[in-house]
Design an enzyme around this catalytic site. Structure first.
Site, PDB file in Angstrom:
ATOM      1  N   SER A 197       0.847  -1.183   0.000  1.00 48.77           N
ATOM      2  CA  SER A 197       0.000   0.000   0.000  1.00 48.77           C
ATOM      3  C   SER A 197       0.885   1.236   0.000  1.00 48.77           C
ATOM      4  O   SER A 197       1.994   1.203   0.507  1.00 48.77           O
ATOM      5  CB  SER A 197      -0.896  -0.009   1.233  1.00 48.77           C
ATOM      6  OG  SER A 197      -1.976   0.875   1.044  1.00 48.77           O
ATOM      7  N   SER A 202      -4.065   3.508   4.595  1.00 49.93           N
ATOM      8  CA  SER A 202      -5.107   3.385   3.565  1.00 49.93           C
ATOM      9  C   SER A 202      -5.536   1.957   3.275  1.00 49.93           C
ATOM     10  O   SER A 202      -6.530   1.736   2.594  1.00 49.93           O
ATOM     11  CB  SER A 202      -4.622   4.044   2.273  1.00 49.93           C
ATOM     12  OG  SER A 202      -3.528   3.317   1.746  1.00 49.93           O
ATOM     13  N   ASP A 255       1.931   4.800  -6.945  1.00 47.03           N
ATOM     14  CA  ASP A 255       1.016   5.877  -6.567  1.00 47.03           C
ATOM     15  C   ASP A 255       1.745   6.753  -5.551  1.00 47.03           C
ATOM     16  O   ASP A 255       1.875   6.387  -4.394  1.00 47.03           O
ATOM     17  CB  ASP A 255      -0.260   5.277  -5.950  1.00 47.03           C
ATOM     18  CG  ASP A 255      -1.287   6.348  -5.601  1.00 47.03           C
ATOM     19  OD1 ASP A 255      -0.953   7.552  -5.663  1.00 47.03           O
ATOM     20  OD2 ASP A 255      -2.430   5.978  -5.275  1.00 47.03           O
ATOM     21  N   ASN A 278      -2.019   9.838 -14.143  1.00 46.72           N
ATOM     22  CA  ASN A 278      -2.755  10.893 -13.433  1.00 46.72           C
ATOM     23  C   ASN A 278      -3.381  11.881 -14.404  1.00 46.72           C
ATOM     24  O   ASN A 278      -4.509  12.303 -14.223  1.00 46.72           O
ATOM     25  CB  ASN A 278      -1.815  11.620 -12.479  1.00 46.72           C
ATOM     26  CG  ASN A 278      -2.514  12.740 -11.750  1.00 46.72           C
ATOM     27  OD1 ASN A 278      -3.403  12.495 -10.946  1.00 46.72           O
ATOM     28  ND2 ASN A 278      -2.143  13.973 -12.063  1.00 46.72           N
ATOM     29  N   LYS A 316      -8.744  10.255 -15.513  1.00 45.06           N
ATOM     30  CA  LYS A 316      -8.255  10.074 -14.148  1.00 45.06           C
ATOM     31  C   LYS A 316      -8.442  11.368 -13.364  1.00 45.06           C
ATOM     32  O   LYS A 316      -9.350  11.491 -12.550  1.00 45.06           O
ATOM     33  CB  LYS A 316      -6.783   9.617 -14.155  1.00 45.06           C
ATOM     34  CG  LYS A 316      -6.321   9.014 -12.836  1.00 45.06           C
ATOM     35  CD  LYS A 316      -5.988  10.058 -11.815  1.00 45.06           C
ATOM     36  CE  LYS A 316      -5.650   9.485 -10.465  1.00 45.06           C
ATOM     37  NZ  LYS A 316      -5.382  10.544  -9.497  1.00 45.06           N
ATOM     38  N   ASP A 351     -11.456  11.041 -10.818  1.00 45.77           N
ATOM     39  CA  ASP A 351     -11.009  10.528  -9.524  1.00 45.77           C
ATOM     40  C   ASP A 351     -10.767  11.692  -8.556  1.00 45.77           C
ATOM     41  O   ASP A 351     -11.395  11.791  -7.496  1.00 45.77           O
ATOM     42  CB  ASP A 351      -9.715   9.739  -9.803  1.00 45.77           C
ATOM     43  CG  ASP A 351      -9.076   9.144  -8.570  1.00 45.77           C
ATOM     44  OD1 ASP A 351      -9.323   9.648  -7.471  1.00 45.77           O
ATOM     45  OD2 ASP A 351      -8.310   8.181  -8.717  1.00 45.77           O
ATOM     46  N   ASN A 352      -9.902  12.617  -8.948  1.00 40.80           N
ATOM     47  CA  ASN A 352      -9.521  13.727  -8.071  1.00 40.80           C
ATOM     48  C   ASN A 352     -10.722  14.601  -7.718  1.00 40.80           C
ATOM     49  O   ASN A 352     -10.878  15.034  -6.582  1.00 40.80           O
ATOM     50  CB  ASN A 352      -8.451  14.596  -8.748  1.00 40.80           C
ATOM     51  CG  ASN A 352      -7.232  13.793  -9.165  1.00 40.80           C
ATOM     52  OD1 ASN A 352      -7.327  12.574  -9.327  1.00 40.80           O
ATOM     53  ND2 ASN A 352      -6.107  14.446  -9.333  1.00 40.80           N
ATOM     54  N   CYS A 387     -13.054  12.854  -4.606  1.00 49.99           N
ATOM     55  CA  CYS A 387     -12.892  13.630  -3.369  1.00 49.99           C
ATOM     56  C   CYS A 387     -14.194  14.314  -2.981  1.00 49.99           C
ATOM     57  O   CYS A 387     -14.449  14.533  -1.800  1.00 49.99           O
ATOM     58  CB  CYS A 387     -11.786  14.672  -3.535  1.00 49.99           C
ATOM     59  SG  CYS A 387     -10.170  13.915  -3.739  1.00 49.99           S
ATOM     60  N   HIS A 412      -1.682  14.124  -1.168  1.00 49.56           N
ATOM     61  CA  HIS A 412      -1.102  12.778  -1.085  1.00 49.56           C
ATOM     62  C   HIS A 412      -0.211  12.565   0.129  1.00 49.56           C
ATOM     63  O   HIS A 412      -0.304  11.553   0.804  1.00 49.56           O
ATOM     64  CB  HIS A 412      -0.316  12.449  -2.356  1.00 49.56           C
ATOM     65  CG  HIS A 412       0.181  11.017  -2.379  1.00 49.56           C
ATOM     66  ND1 HIS A 412      -0.636   9.994  -2.777  1.00 49.56           N
ATOM     67  CD2 HIS A 412       1.346  10.464  -1.995  1.00 49.56           C
ATOM     68  CE1 HIS A 412       0.031   8.856  -2.649  1.00 49.56           C
ATOM     69  NE2 HIS A 412       1.238   9.114  -2.190  1.00 49.56           N
ATOM     70  N   SER A 467      -9.791   5.497 -13.187  1.00 50.55           N
ATOM     71  CA  SER A 467      -8.351   5.619 -12.968  1.00 50.55           C
ATOM     72  C   SER A 467      -7.634   4.318 -13.295  1.00 50.55           C
ATOM     73  O   SER A 467      -6.612   4.302 -13.979  1.00 50.55           O
ATOM     74  CB  SER A 467      -8.077   5.959 -11.507  1.00 50.55           C
ATOM     75  OG  SER A 467      -8.859   7.034 -11.107  1.00 50.55           O
TER      76      SER A 467
END
Lengths: 191, 434
Positions: B80, B85, B134, B184, B189, B193-194, B198, B304, B363
């Site tokens: 991970s 996470s 990641d 990214n 993505k 995703d972002n 979120c 991140h 993603s």
């Protein structure tokens, strides 16, 4: 006429010699005769003093009985004392292990501990201890912090040191067996 | 390091595998992109021979990614990319399938590196030949501590903004030794995703941690990029008044024209009660801000790395009281308190379940395509930083339309000619910003 007849049958008016027995027979008072009396009660036996120190021996017996009672009571109490001592030891052990368990539960830990798993305690250079999932072997024998010991978290949230795990498992196993044999099997069909 | 006594896996509790499997089945239904990859490439096994070391949040969604990669023929080992996470049931379910996974929720920093190191070597003594990263920790570890492995690595794909920034830095210094795909910046993505991820997971994390009422509160979002946009929108939709902090004038203008008040953290610190950092930068919330804050202000980071909130200052200068794992209340020297979530690490993964499956399917489908491209067309990519072609980006999006009942309009020949594009796409030039 009737008065006369009544008087005749009153016993007290009769002399001892004429005391009726069974209607026809009669008993006579005879003079005291030593030989006969002797046959009935043995004065030798009746008047014999077995022990002239009877009172002393009674006192001795009472004292002995006291000693017996005391000895028995002491014996019985000794068992209780032993038990108290044993219980004290047990209590001490329980308190010690409770203290250790509490200390272990207060060690820093970032993950949720699962009962039945073994975790490894380390100490950082700043003196704080923390639990890790990784054993020193998994670190290749070279963990980044000082290894303090491995413990298994039991289902009652107590901790068993690695060295005692087998013993404890055996204990729990035999207790479990006893419980199972004492309880009716749940597999049996309910009538 | 020795490989002979390599552990087959290390997870918190293998008994949770069945539960993990059930959730994986649910997630698969929400991840049409990855399922399409399995259908399309499963039979031909384009990743055969690939030994992918992955370092990405070990969640249920990642489990679906891992099983897609293995179905395409790859051998996979996983760790991970964040100490908090991992979803333990997801890791257990994956471990049970025989995939070497080393991850649990609540690793120490040293264990975190240990986990990544476990994924570099295979039980037969061989090494990884692909990286799926990641945030760049695996990439950096290989480049600095295990450079001898670099020649054997055909490529890497990077998931997130922070990792891309790292790769760009490495490129500039000439330190990057492996061709890299920027997943990214695929539109499907970062713009999904972002943003939408979120938008749902930030508040999920704050609420699970604190149960705080958001309506009427003043909240600050530092950084109004894709992540910040999602966070701000979500907080506002709960009835919060949202302040934005930005350094970039273009983005600051965007925020202002969305109706947000844009101000500095110095100003916001005294007014807000919930602070969210989403900058990808460092030292955003510092001691002077903490000391100016109202009592029991909530601090949450969704960038991140754990460098946006000065946790070190709190640790040395404030008295910590742990409310529950990943929720700490600090008593400041001035007697007031701040509540720090997830120790300043990703709040949505530390305090909640991360992003929902559907958006992660976008993603991860990009990740799969990048891995296939790097593995099968290695010669096309000398060391450098690459994007997936727009056509593939569009394909990823297409794969997710049906699940939402989207009815797509088709261009007529005449319309296509007028626009000067093909009827099948790509529809936009590369510089289009969406």
């Amino acid at each position: 006429m009737a008065e006369r007849e009544n008087k005749e049958i009153l016993p007290f008016e009769k002399t001892p010699e004429s005391l009726l027995l069974g209607g026809s027979a009669s008993a006579k008072i005879v003079p005291r005769e030593e030989t006969v009396t002797q046959q009935l009660v043995s004065p030798r036996l009746v008047h014999k003093h077995y022990d002239p120190h009877d009172l002393v021996s009674l006192a001795a017996q009472v004292q002995q009985a006291d000693e017996f009672v005391q000895a028995t009571t002491t014996g019985k109490l000794q068992v209780v004392v032993d038990q108290i001592r044993y219980l004290q030891e047990q209590a001490h052990k329980i308190l010690l292990s409770a203290k250790r368990d509490a200390q272990l539960h207060h060690a820093a830990c970032n993950f949720v501990k699962v009962p039945g798993k073994i975790y490894h305690l380390y100490e950082k250079k700043n003196g704080t201890s923390y639990f890790s999932m990784l054993s020193p072997e998994e670190w290749g024998g070279n963990p980044p912090n000082t290894f303090l010991g491995s413990y298994k978290l039991e289902f009652d949230r107590s901790w068993t040191p690695l060295a005692e795990i087998n013993e404890r498992e055996k204990d729990i196993g035999s207790i479990h067996k006893a419980i199972m044999s004492a309880m009716p099997s749940s597999d049996e069909p309910q009538s | 390091m020795s490989t002979s006594n390599k552990l087959p896996y290390k997870v918190a509790n293998i008994d949770e595998a069945d539960f993990g499997r059930k959730e994986i089945v649910l997630a698969e239904a929400e991840m049409p992109g990855l399922i399409m990859m399995r259908k399309k490439y499963g039979p031909s096994k384009p990743l055969k021979g690939a030994r992918i070391a992955g370092c990405l949040h070990m969640t249920i969604q990642t489990a679906v990614l891992i099983e897609t990669l293995t179905e395409l023929g790859a051998e996979v080992q996983w760790s991970s990319c964040n100490i908090f996470s991992t979803q333990n049931h997801a890791a257990a379910a994956i471990a049970k399938t025989g995939v070497a996974v080393y991850a649990w929720k609540g690793e120490t920093d040293e264990e975190y590196i240990w986990c990544i190191e476990q994924t570099l070597f295979w039980p037969d003594g061989g090494q990884l030949n692909m990286i799926l990263d990641d945030g760049g920790d695996l990439t950096n570890l290989v480049h600095t501590k295990y450079p001898q492995l670099l020649p054997g690595i055909k490529g890497l794909s990077e998931e997130t903004t922070t990792g891309i920034a790292n790769l760009v830095k490495m490129m500039k210094k000439g330190e990057l030794k492996v061709p890299a795909f920027n997943v990214n910046n695929s539109v499907t993505k970062s713009k999904f995703d972002n943003l939408y991820g979120c938008r749902e997971s930030l508040v999920d994390g704050i609420k699970r941690a604190t149960d705080i009422m958001l309506a009427g509160k003043v909240c600050v979002v530092a950084g109004y990029g894709d992540v910040g946009k999602g966070c701000a929108q979500s907080l506002r939709s709960f009835g919060a008044r949202v302040l934005i902090c930005e350094v970039d004038p273009i983005i600051a203008l965007q925020a202002a024209m969305e109706g947000y008040e844009v101000t500095t953290m110095e100003d916001a610190a005294t007014r807000a009660s919930i602070f969210v950092t989403a900058t990808g930068c460092m030292n955003i919330l510092r001691s002077e801000h903490f000391m100016a804050m109202k009592d029991n202000s909530i601090l949450a980071n969704i960038g991140h790395f754990d460098i946006e909130v000065d946790v070190a200052w709190l640790e040395t200068n404030a008295k910590k009281d742990t409310i529950k794992p990943q929720v700490d209340r600090y008593e400041l020297p001035n007697g007031r308190h701040v509540i720090l979530l997830a120790e300043g690490r990703l709040v949505n993964l530390g305090c909640a379940m991360g992003h929902p499956s559907f958006v992660m399917s976008n993603s991860f489908t990009n990740q799969v395509l990048a891995q296939i491209e790097l593995w099968t067309n290695t010669d096309k990519y000398p060391v450098g930083l690459y994007y997936l072609p727009k056509k593939l980006d569009e394909e990823v999006a297409s794969a997710h339309l049906e699940h939402l009942g989207v009815r797509l309009t088709t261009l007529s020949d005449q319309q296509a000619e007028y626009l000067g594009v093909s009827k099948e796409g790509p529809f936009k030039p590369d510089y289009y910003r969406y």
